[in-house]
Design an enzyme around this catalytic site. Structure first.
Site, PDB file in Angstrom:
ATOM      1  N   ASN A 150       0.872  -1.176   0.000  1.00 25.75           N
ATOM      2  CA  ASN A 150       0.000   0.000   0.000  1.00 25.75           C
ATOM      3  C   ASN A 150       0.909   1.225   0.000  1.00 25.75           C
ATOM      4  O   ASN A 150       1.414   1.631   1.040  1.00 25.75           O
ATOM      5  CB  ASN A 150      -0.895  -0.044   1.247  1.00 25.75           C
ATOM      6  CG  ASN A 150      -1.813   1.150   1.346  1.00 25.75           C
ATOM      7  OD1 ASN A 150      -1.777   2.044   0.513  1.00 25.75           O
ATOM      8  ND2 ASN A 150      -2.645   1.156   2.377  1.00 25.75           N
ATOM      9  N   ARG A 171      -2.743  -2.003  -3.233  1.00 25.64           N
ATOM     10  CA  ARG A 171      -3.965  -1.239  -2.977  1.00 25.64           C
ATOM     11  C   ARG A 171      -3.926   0.015  -3.854  1.00 25.64           C
ATOM     12  O   ARG A 171      -2.935   0.744  -3.859  1.00 25.64           O
ATOM     13  CB  ARG A 171      -4.019  -0.828  -1.516  1.00 25.64           C
ATOM     14  CG  ARG A 171      -5.178   0.074  -1.238  1.00 25.64           C
ATOM     15  CD  ARG A 171      -5.086   0.680   0.131  1.00 25.64           C
ATOM     16  NE  ARG A 171      -6.227   1.538   0.359  1.00 25.64           N
ATOM     17  CZ  ARG A 171      -6.168   2.662   1.047  1.00 25.64           C
ATOM     18  NH1 ARG A 171      -5.039   3.056   1.571  1.00 25.64           N
ATOM     19  NH2 ARG A 171      -7.251   3.383   1.219  1.00 25.64           N
ATOM     20  N   HIS A 178     -12.985   2.802   1.094  1.00 21.73           N
ATOM     21  CA  HIS A 178     -12.915   1.728   2.094  1.00 21.73           C
ATOM     22  C   HIS A 178     -13.621   0.467   1.596  1.00 21.73           C
ATOM     23  O   HIS A 178     -14.054  -0.362   2.403  1.00 21.73           O
ATOM     24  CB  HIS A 178     -13.587   2.134   3.439  1.00 21.73           C
ATOM     25  CG  HIS A 178     -12.900   3.225   4.177  1.00 21.73           C
ATOM     26  ND1 HIS A 178     -13.599   4.230   4.801  1.00 21.73           N
ATOM     27  CD2 HIS A 178     -11.594   3.467   4.405  1.00 21.73           C
ATOM     28  CE1 HIS A 178     -12.747   5.065   5.387  1.00 21.73           C
ATOM     29  NE2 HIS A 178     -11.523   4.612   5.154  1.00 21.73           N
ATOM     30  N   GLY A 183     -12.331   4.866  11.593  1.00 22.51           N
ATOM     31  CA  GLY A 183     -10.907   5.013  11.906  1.00 22.51           C
ATOM     32  C   GLY A 183     -10.574   6.484  11.849  1.00 22.51           C
ATOM     33  O   GLY A 183     -11.429   7.323  12.135  1.00 22.51           O
ATOM     34  N   ARG A 192     -11.310  15.412   8.819  1.00 21.39           N
ATOM     35  CA  ARG A 192     -12.214  15.805   7.723  1.00 21.39           C
ATOM     36  C   ARG A 192     -13.585  16.194   8.273  1.00 21.39           C
ATOM     37  O   ARG A 192     -14.092  15.541   9.186  1.00 21.39           O
ATOM     38  CB  ARG A 192     -12.404  14.651   6.729  1.00 21.39           C
ATOM     39  CG  ARG A 192     -11.158  14.298   5.960  1.00 21.39           C
ATOM     40  CD  ARG A 192     -11.511  13.282   4.862  1.00 21.39           C
ATOM     41  NE  ARG A 192     -10.316  12.719   4.287  1.00 21.39           N
ATOM     42  CZ  ARG A 192     -10.025  11.414   4.290  1.00 21.39           C
ATOM     43  NH1 ARG A 192     -10.853  10.537   4.828  1.00 21.39           N
ATOM     44  NH2 ARG A 192      -8.917  10.987   3.731  1.00 21.39           N
ATOM     45  N   LEU A 202      -8.814  10.075  18.533  1.00 26.89           N
ATOM     46  CA  LEU A 202      -9.994  10.026  19.404  1.00 26.89           C
ATOM     47  C   LEU A 202      -9.652   9.671  20.853  1.00 26.89           C
ATOM     48  O   LEU A 202     -10.319  10.138  21.777  1.00 26.89           O
ATOM     49  CB  LEU A 202     -11.027   9.043  18.834  1.00 26.89           C
ATOM     50  CG  LEU A 202     -12.365   9.101  19.540  1.00 26.89           C
ATOM     51  CD1 LEU A 202     -13.094  10.402  19.255  1.00 26.89           C
ATOM     52  CD2 LEU A 202     -13.235   7.932  19.164  1.00 26.89           C
ATOM     53  N   GLU A 235     -13.406  -0.943  16.322  1.00 26.54           N
ATOM     54  CA  GLU A 235     -12.969  -2.179  16.995  1.00 26.54           C
ATOM     55  C   GLU A 235     -12.626  -1.950  18.467  1.00 26.54           C
ATOM     56  O   GLU A 235     -12.746  -2.866  19.278  1.00 26.54           O
ATOM     57  CB  GLU A 235     -11.723  -2.753  16.284  1.00 26.54           C
ATOM     58  CG  GLU A 235     -12.028  -3.329  14.914  1.00 26.54           C
ATOM     59  CD  GLU A 235     -10.770  -3.603  14.100  1.00 26.54           C
ATOM     60  OE1 GLU A 235      -9.734  -3.960  14.669  1.00 26.54           O
ATOM     61  OE2 GLU A 235     -10.844  -3.452  12.857  1.00 26.54           O
ATOM     62  N   GLU A 239      -8.028  -5.792   5.280  1.00 25.36           N
ATOM     63  CA  GLU A 239      -7.981  -5.445   3.854  1.00 25.36           C
ATOM     64  C   GLU A 239      -6.845  -6.175   3.136  1.00 25.36           C
ATOM     65  O   GLU A 239      -7.000  -6.597   1.987  1.00 25.36           O
ATOM     66  CB  GLU A 239      -7.801  -3.931   3.705  1.00 25.36           C
ATOM     67  CG  GLU A 239      -9.037  -3.167   4.136  1.00 25.36           C
ATOM     68  CD  GLU A 239      -8.746  -1.731   4.540  1.00 25.36           C
ATOM     69  OE1 GLU A 239      -9.021  -0.842   3.747  1.00 25.36           O
ATOM     70  OE2 GLU A 239      -8.261  -1.514   5.655  1.00 25.36           O
TER      71      GLU A 239
END
Ligand code: AMP
Length: 396
Positions: free
Chosen positions: A7, A90, A179, A207, A238, A281, A331, A382
């Site tokens: 990635n 990816r 995603h 996430g 964002r 967070l 999660e 992923e």
């Protein structure tokens, strides 16, 4: 059979080496600060962690370094590079060209390059990764997996913006969604857990970047991200959904040009912008617990926006069999899962607070016995989807 999953970002590169038959993760890592100085964090299996700090001027040196570490005496997990049988990459934007993963050829590279205007920050780096692998390992096949591909099943009424139709046909203006690999993996796991194919599932990928996806009978029918990843939920930095009128208003008031307004909405807004504390967070929850009011508002806005999408997608699908939480926040944060589900008992959605607060690994169910809707925590994977798609394509 060993598959290398890559990635490549603008100044970073994530990788995994996966044995696809045994599903074993041989090694994984992250190269950061490419072109600045260079740091490589490498893990062998799931335990041994190593860090290398060295000059990494370009992505080519980064991939060369990873390949050396995979085969070097002290750190080796394979004897020679030739043991890698395929590489899965990816790629963020596949536009309307790519509805599934494909083997790379010149035409595929050309099409991904054509899509650069739709993903100027991501597609150039993604395709650079492919080109370097072709140069360094010319005999090894490359496969590309797209973040947008899973959402190509959305019906037209769910992907069009309500603007003049010609801008869709002439300028490809529409919702693409992102995603997709994660939404596919998680919804597929949920289908197995529900043991029914005609299912109505909502996946909350929460996430640093976040999106919600409505998955009916295994197919994406609507998702919160749009033409770009800016639309939808309140994210780390964002804004998510805003009135488009905000853009010219702010450009005039603050004297911002078009790059600056995008930077403002993509990098300075969301949880960071509201709280003024962090985009992470965990730090915002800590500061809310210490009494900071703006952090509390940020958390409420984050959860309410998710709830708004949950309810609208449940309406769109005429019900919901399962809600799935995944990615860093989904999660790990029992608080966010609880606040998102709070008050939805009238729809038959009931979270079991005790089950929800237990920390654990793997897929798990956290709804009450009486809940009509299952609530699952499903760790996303992923890379495993990319490795599986790569294996299936080279096998053909
Ligand atoms: P991701 O982009 O999937 O790596 O997720 C990153 C986000 O997950 C960051 O905002 C982290 O603060 C958040 N996160 C990770 N662990 C926790 C946790 N235990 N509680 C709350 N947020 C978390």
């Amino acid at each position: 059979m060993l598959i290398f999953v890559l990635n490549a970002g603008s100044s970073s590169l994530k990788y995994q080496l996966i044995d696809i038959k045994s599903k074993e993760l041989k090694a994984s890592g992250l190269v950061e600060r490419i072109g600045i100085d260079g740091i490589l964090k490498h893990e062998i299996g799931e335990n041994k962690k190593l860090t290398f700090e060295t000059s990494i001027p370009t992505h080519k040196e980064a991939i060369e370094l990873v390949l050396r570490i995979l085969t070097n005496d002290e750190t080796k997990v394979i004897n020679k590079i030739e043991e890698i049988k395929a590489i899965g990459h990816r790629v963020v934007h596949g536009g309307e060209h790519f509805k599934e993963s494909v083997l790379v050829d010149d035409d595929v590279i050309r099409k991904i390059e054509e899509l650069i205007p739709l993903a100027p920050l991501h597609n150039p780096a993604n395709i650079l990764g492919v080109k370097i692998c072709k140069e360094l390992m010319p005999k090894v096949p490359n496969v590309v997996t797209f973040d947008t591909a899973f959402h190509q099943t959305m019906p037209i009424e769910n992907f069009l913006y309500a603007v003049p139709y010609a801008d869709y046909t002439e300028h490809h203006l529409r919702k693409y969604g992102f995603h997709g690999t994660s939404h596919y993996y998680v919804s597929n796991e949920a289908i197995k857990l529900l043991n029914k194919k005609d299912s109505k599932i909502i996946v909350c990928h929460l996430g640093n970047g976040s999106s919600v996806c409505a998955v009916r009978d295994g197919k994406s029918i609507s998702t919160s991200m749009g033409l770009t990843p800016l639309e939808g939920l309140v994210m780390g930095t964002r804004s998510g959904d805003i009135d488009a009128g905000v853009i010219p208003y702010l450009m005039e008031k603050k004297g911002l040009n078009h790059t600056q307004i995008l930077d403002y909405l993509n990098k300075k807004s969301g949880i960071l912008g509201i709280s003024g504390v962090s985009s992470d967070l965990r730090e915002v929850i800590k500061s809310a617990n210490d009494g900071d009011n703006r952090s509390k508002i940020a958390i409420t806005m984050l959860c309410d926006r998710i709830k708004k999408y949950l309810c609208s997608y449940a309406g769109l699908m005429h019900g919901v069999d399962a809600i799935c939480f995944t990615a860093g926040i989904g999660e790990n944060s029992d608080l966010i899962r609880e606040k998102v589900c709070e008050g939805l008992e009238f729809m038959g959605i009931e979270i079991d607070k005790e089950k929800n607060s237990k920390r654990d690994k793997g897929n798990r169910e956290v709804n009450t016995k009486n809940s009509n809707t299952k609530i699952f925590i499903i760790p996303t994977n992923e890379e495993f989807v990319i490795a599986t798609d790569t294996y299936n394509l080279i096998k053909k």
